[in-house]
Design a protein around this motif. Structure first.
Motif, PDB file in Angstrom:
ATOM      1  N   THR A   1       0.578  -1.266  -0.260  1.00  0.00           N
ATOM      2  CA  THR A   1       0.172   0.305   0.223  1.00  0.00           C
ATOM      3  C   THR A   1       0.574   1.424   0.059  1.00  0.00           C
ATOM      4  N   PRO A   2       0.488   2.378  -0.302  1.00  0.00           N
ATOM      5  CA  PRO A   2       0.849   3.743  -0.350  1.00  0.00           C
ATOM      6  C   PRO A   2       1.883   3.908   0.967  1.00  0.00           C
ATOM      7  N   SER A   3       0.453   4.285   2.578  1.00  0.00           N
ATOM      8  CA  SER A   3       2.052   4.348   2.952  1.00  0.00           C
ATOM      9  C   SER A   3       2.666   3.336   3.851  1.00  0.00           C
TER      10      SER A   3
ATOM     11  N   GLU B   1       4.580   1.764   1.710  1.00  0.00           N
ATOM     12  CA  GLU B   1       5.574   1.454   0.406  1.00  0.00           C
ATOM     13  C   GLU B   1       6.635   2.998   1.012  1.00  0.00           C
ATOM     14  N   LYS B   2       5.618   4.851   1.705  1.00  0.00           N
ATOM     15  CA  LYS B   2       6.461   5.697   2.156  1.00  0.00           C
ATOM     16  C   LYS B   2       7.601   4.616   2.698  1.00  0.00           C
ATOM     17  N   ASP B   3       6.810   4.596   3.699  1.00  0.00           N
ATOM     18  CA  ASP B   3       8.182   4.378   5.601  1.00  0.00           C
ATOM     19  C   ASP B   3       9.267   3.223   4.671  1.00  0.00           C
TER      20      ASP B   3
ATOM     21  N   ASN C   1       8.188   1.931  13.462  1.00  0.00           N
ATOM     22  CA  ASN C   1       7.026   2.758  12.396  1.00  0.00           C
ATOM     23  C   ASN C   1       6.615   1.663  10.983  1.00  0.00           C
TER      24      ASN C   1
ATOM     25  N   ASN D   1       3.017  -0.632  11.711  1.00  0.00           N
ATOM     26  CA  ASN D   1       1.842  -0.141  10.657  1.00  0.00           C
ATOM     27  C   ASN D   1       0.689  -1.256  10.328  1.00  0.00           C
TER      28      ASN D   1
ATOM     29  N   GLU E   1      -0.709  -1.726   8.381  1.00  0.00           N
ATOM     30  CA  GLU E   1      -1.322  -2.526   6.971  1.00  0.00           C
ATOM     31  C   GLU E   1      -0.284  -3.120   6.283  1.00  0.00           C
ATOM     32  N   TYR E   2       1.044  -2.828   6.684  1.00  0.00           N
ATOM     33  CA  TYR E   2       2.182  -3.853   6.488  1.00  0.00           C
ATOM     34  C   TYR E   2       1.667  -5.405   6.769  1.00  0.00           C
TER      35      TYR E   2
END
Length: 161
Positions: free
Chosen positions: A11-13, A15-17, A74, A78, A80-81
């Motif tokens: 997911t984008p979040s 991916e950002k992490d 972090n 998350n 979503e991870y």
């Protein structure tokens, strides 16, 4: 590598992490390269200035390792991870609290996790970041091998033996 070449999509979040973690690992390797250069300069010329430079670089490296530790926490926190996890601090297990002295070398574990699980990720940004990490690792080890072969330090050590 990914099992059975199944491509993982994140997911984008997440991916950002992952991108921030990968960038921090690349910075750690560049700091380790400058530390290596400074160590060689210090051994060749043990002056106060070279010792101070080495201390400053090592302090920055410790700061980056601490930052990386919290970035990995972090990512694992998350919701979503859904990927694999590892212990970010091995001493927490024994004393049930975060230790005062922080020594964390989890970037090895994170790098292996990136290589094994996300090298063939569907997200282009994650794939590029993993390849950057692999390239930084390769450059660091190439440089460290060069320093042991071609410096005045090597000549001095050979003369002692």
């Amino acid at each position: 590598m990914a099992k059975d070449n199944k491509k993982i999509k994140v997911t984008p979040s997440v991916e950002k992490d992952m991108l921030t973690i990968a960038n921090t690992i690349v910075k750690i390797y560049s700091a380790k390269q400058t530390e290596l250069e400074c160590k060689v300069k210090k051994l060749n010329n043990n002056s106060e200035e070279s010792r101070n430079n080495l201390n400053i670089i090592q302090e920055n490296l410790r700061q980056m390792l601490n930052t990386l530790h919290y970035q990995i926490k972090n990512l694992f926190d998350n919701p979503e991870y859904t990927g694999r996890r590892f212990k970010t601090n091995y001493t927490e297990e024994f004393i049930n609290k975060e230790p005062k002295s922080i020594r964390r070398y989890t970037y090895f574990d994170m790098e292996m996790l990136f290589r094994e699980d996300y090298y063939f990720c569907k997200n282009k940004g994650v794939r590029k970041a993993v390849k950057k990490v692999v390239k930084a690792n390769r450059n660091y080890w190439k440089l460290s091998n060069n320093y042991t072969k071609k410096t005045e330090l090597k000549k001095t050590v050979d003369n002692y033996v």
